[in-house]
Design a protein around this motif. Structure first.
Motif, PDB file in Angstrom:
ATOM      1  N   LEU A 311       0.842  -1.194   0.000  1.00 12.35           N
ATOM      2  CA  LEU A 311       0.000   0.000   0.000  1.00 12.35           C
ATOM      3  C   LEU A 311       0.879   1.246   0.000  1.00 12.35           C
ATOM      4  O   LEU A 311       1.992   1.226   0.523  1.00 12.35           O
ATOM      5  CB  LEU A 311      -0.907   0.023   1.238  1.00 12.35           C
ATOM      6  CG  LEU A 311      -1.974  -1.074   1.332  1.00 12.35           C
ATOM      7  CD1 LEU A 311      -2.703  -0.979   2.671  1.00 12.35           C
ATOM      8  CD2 LEU A 311      -2.948  -0.977   0.174  1.00 12.35           C
ATOM      9  N   PRO A 312       0.392   2.360  -0.564  1.00 10.06           N
ATOM     10  CA  PRO A 312       1.158   3.610  -0.491  1.00 10.06           C
ATOM     11  C   PRO A 312       1.390   4.017   0.961  1.00 10.06           C
ATOM     12  O   PRO A 312       0.517   3.829   1.820  1.00 10.06           O
ATOM     13  CB  PRO A 312       0.264   4.616  -1.221  1.00 10.06           C
ATOM     14  CG  PRO A 312      -0.631   3.788  -2.084  1.00 10.06           C
ATOM     15  CD  PRO A 312      -0.861   2.504  -1.325  1.00 10.06           C
ATOM     16  N   ASN A 313       2.544   4.583   1.234  1.00 10.89           N
ATOM     17  CA  ASN A 313       2.859   5.024   2.590  1.00 10.89           C
ATOM     18  C   ASN A 313       1.948   6.181   2.997  1.00 10.89           C
ATOM     19  O   ASN A 313       1.930   7.221   2.324  1.00 10.89           O
ATOM     20  CB  ASN A 313       4.326   5.469   2.659  1.00 10.89           C
ATOM     21  CG  ASN A 313       4.678   6.077   3.994  1.00 10.89           C
ATOM     22  OD1 ASN A 313       4.204   5.648   5.024  1.00 10.89           O
ATOM     23  ND2 ASN A 313       5.525   7.088   3.961  1.00 10.89           N
ATOM     24  N   PRO A 314       1.192   6.053   4.090  1.00 14.31           N
ATOM     25  CA  PRO A 314       0.261   7.121   4.481  1.00 14.31           C
ATOM     26  C   PRO A 314       0.923   8.251   5.271  1.00 14.31           C
ATOM     27  O   PRO A 314       0.285   9.254   5.561  1.00 14.31           O
ATOM     28  CB  PRO A 314      -0.746   6.381   5.367  1.00 14.31           C
ATOM     29  CG  PRO A 314       0.060   5.285   5.997  1.00 14.31           C
ATOM     30  CD  PRO A 314       1.074   4.867   4.952  1.00 14.31           C
ATOM     31  N   PHE A 315       2.186   8.094   5.629  1.00 12.21           N
ATOM     32  CA  PHE A 315       2.845   9.060   6.502  1.00 12.21           C
ATOM     33  C   PHE A 315       3.815   9.945   5.728  1.00 12.21           C
ATOM     34  O   PHE A 315       4.502   9.487   4.827  1.00 12.21           O
ATOM     35  CB  PHE A 315       3.633   8.345   7.609  1.00 12.21           C
ATOM     36  CG  PHE A 315       2.794   7.552   8.558  1.00 12.21           C
ATOM     37  CD1 PHE A 315       2.124   8.174   9.599  1.00 12.21           C
ATOM     38  CD2 PHE A 315       2.678   6.178   8.416  1.00 12.21           C
ATOM     39  CE1 PHE A 315       1.347   7.444  10.488  1.00 12.21           C
ATOM     40  CE2 PHE A 315       1.905   5.437   9.291  1.00 12.21           C
ATOM     41  CZ  PHE A 315       1.235   6.072  10.330  1.00 12.21           C
ATOM     42  N   LYS A 316       3.857  11.210   6.087  1.00 14.11           N
ATOM     43  CA  LYS A 316       4.923  12.104   5.664  1.00 14.11           C
ATOM     44  C   LYS A 316       5.826  12.298   6.884  1.00 14.11           C
ATOM     45  O   LYS A 316       5.636  13.212   7.689  1.00 14.11           O
ATOM     46  CB  LYS A 316       4.356  13.438   5.162  1.00 14.11           C
ATOM     47  CG  LYS A 316       3.536  13.281   3.889  1.00 14.11           C
ATOM     48  CD  LYS A 316       3.044  14.629   3.369  1.00 14.11           C
ATOM     49  CE  LYS A 316       2.267  14.451   2.064  1.00 14.11           C
ATOM     50  NZ  LYS A 316       1.764  15.745   1.546  1.00 14.11           N
ATOM     51  N   PHE A 317       6.767  11.383   7.024  1.00 13.55           N
ATOM     52  CA  PHE A 317       7.489  11.251   8.285  1.00 13.55           C
ATOM     53  C   PHE A 317       8.189  12.533   8.730  1.00 13.55           C
ATOM     54  O   PHE A 317       8.236  12.847   9.920  1.00 13.55           O
ATOM     55  CB  PHE A 317       8.510  10.115   8.179  1.00 13.55           C
ATOM     56  CG  PHE A 317       7.893   8.746   8.127  1.00 13.55           C
ATOM     57  CD1 PHE A 317       7.287   8.206   9.244  1.00 13.55           C
ATOM     58  CD2 PHE A 317       7.907   8.008   6.956  1.00 13.55           C
ATOM     59  CE1 PHE A 317       6.709   6.947   9.205  1.00 13.55           C
ATOM     60  CE2 PHE A 317       7.343   6.748   6.897  1.00 13.55           C
ATOM     61  CZ  PHE A 317       6.731   6.214   8.023  1.00 13.55           C
TER      62      PHE A 317
END
Length: 391
Positions: A311-317
């Motif tokens: 899945l696409p990463n949901p976080f902008k770390f």
């Protein structure tokens, strides 16, 4: 109000560090600000005499900065009782010889790192200075960088809880000297072992004092070095064999059960905010410190990612990190330490960055090179100040 003149014999000012960081951005900057304030309206005013082998270069530097004192005769400069401090930013291989001469002349001494080419030589200088009763100091500029000072503030406040690990990345791509009209950013001797070059000797001296003074004493080391670029082109356009290491991959065990890893490289392309980053993880929070900036992420702001590459990463770390504010004006790190040393010389304020500390840096470099050669972990023996400095 009184102005205390301090004559400084500055050897090695035709080199990159001696000229830019020590003469222009430190000593001349101190002069331009009116000296170093020491209370009751009194100031310390440094008065440099430039020393080197090339008289034409010395004259050019002096003329460019409104100075009149320069010489190629070090012995004559050391013989002038009106100049009481000797500074060395010259060739590492000649440092023991020149610093010994300065100590014999009764000068207080301040040196660039590495202090010398071996730990034995460095300890000889430390003992000689102590026995002569002269004041001594080693440059440890990275402790005074804004990013490291902010990091130390976090540590002292207890922000991290228990510190677990430190990961450092240092370096950039140094052009080989023969590609696309791009000159090398560093002098060719850096890449010749026979001229005391190599990134391990250069940078492990830095990492020793950064780790010791910021986190905990280095207790053991494992290192692998590499000479990734086998040939380079020198200042005269001649191709030469690179005989010294241009990258080092070091691991360190620190007091307090802290594990540190620092990569040092002149053969890497930068994908980070600054040329040097330290990532510190603790039970209560983490931080990333660079040369100037420092960012934090506390436990309460830590996201809860899960591993799912489908899945696409949901976080902008990076958005979860907060900037540590300056809250003060940070001056050039070399200048700050010069002011400390001048105060130490004139009014005897404490100065912890002694030749013994410089010897510890050389010790770690030597052990790093030995670890690489023997492909194993090595313990770092304790160098005791009192034992070395006792008369």
């Amino acid at each position: 109000m009184a102005e205390k003149r301090v004559g400084i014999i500055m050897n090695g000012v035709t080199g990159r560090m001696g000229l830019n960081q020590h003469l222009i951005r430190s000593i001349l900057a101190i002069r331009q600000q009116g000296g170093v304030a020491i209370g009751k309206g009194d100031t310390i005013m440094p008065d440099p005499i430039l020393v080197g082998r090339n008289e034409a270069k010395l004259k050019q530097i002096a003329d460019a900065h409104g100075l009149t004192r320069y010489t190629t005769d070090l012995a004559r400069a050391l013989g002038d009782k009106n100049d009481t401090v000797y500074f060395d930013a010259g060739t590492t291989g000649l440092r023991e010889q020149f610093v010994s001469q300065a100590i014999d002349a009764g000068k207080d001494v301040y040196c660039e790192k590495p202090l010398s080419t071996s730990v034995e030589s460095s300890l000889r200088l430390a003992k000689k200075a102590a026995q002569a009763g002269v004041k001594q100091g080693i440059v440890q500029d990275k402790l005074f960088l804004p990013g490291i000072r902010k990091l130390k503030r976090l540590i002292d406040s207890g922000f991290f809880g228990r510190i677990l690990s430190v990961r450092g990345e240092f370096g950039y791509w140094v052009f080989e000297g023969d590609w696309g009209g791009q000159p090398a950013q560093r002098p060719s001797w850096n890449y010749r072992k026979e001229d005391d070059g190599g990134i391990i000797l250069d940078m492990f001296c830095h990492w020793r004092y950064v780790l010791d003074h910021t986190f905990g004493n280095v207790e053991s080391v494992s290192c692998t070095g590499k000479t990734h670029i086998p040939t380079r082109v020198d200042e005269e356009g001649k191709t030469y064999d690179a005989t010294a290491d241009d990258a080092a991959y070091g691991s360190f065990e620190l007091a307090g059960d802290i594990f540190a890893q620092i990569n040092s490289s002149w053969t890497t392309r930068v994908y980070r905010d600054e040329l040097f980053n330290l990532h510190v993880d603790g039970t209560e929070g983490s931080a990333i410190a660079g040369l100037r900036d420092c960012k934090t992420q506390h436990r309460v702001n830590t996201p809860r990612p899960t591993w799912n590459p489908d899945l696409p990463n949901p976080f902008k770390f990076r958005e979860h990190w907060q900037e540590v504010p300056d809250n003060t004006v940070y001056e050039n790190a070399f200048k700050v330490q010069w002011e400390m040393f001048l105060k130490h010389v004139v009014i005897d304020t404490p100065f912890p960055h002694t030749f013994v500390d410089g010897a510890r840096g050389v010790q770690l470099a030597e052990l790093g090179l030995q670890s690489w050669a023997e492909r194993r972990w090595l313990d770092v023996p304790v160098i005791n100040d009192a034992e070395v400095l006792k008369a």
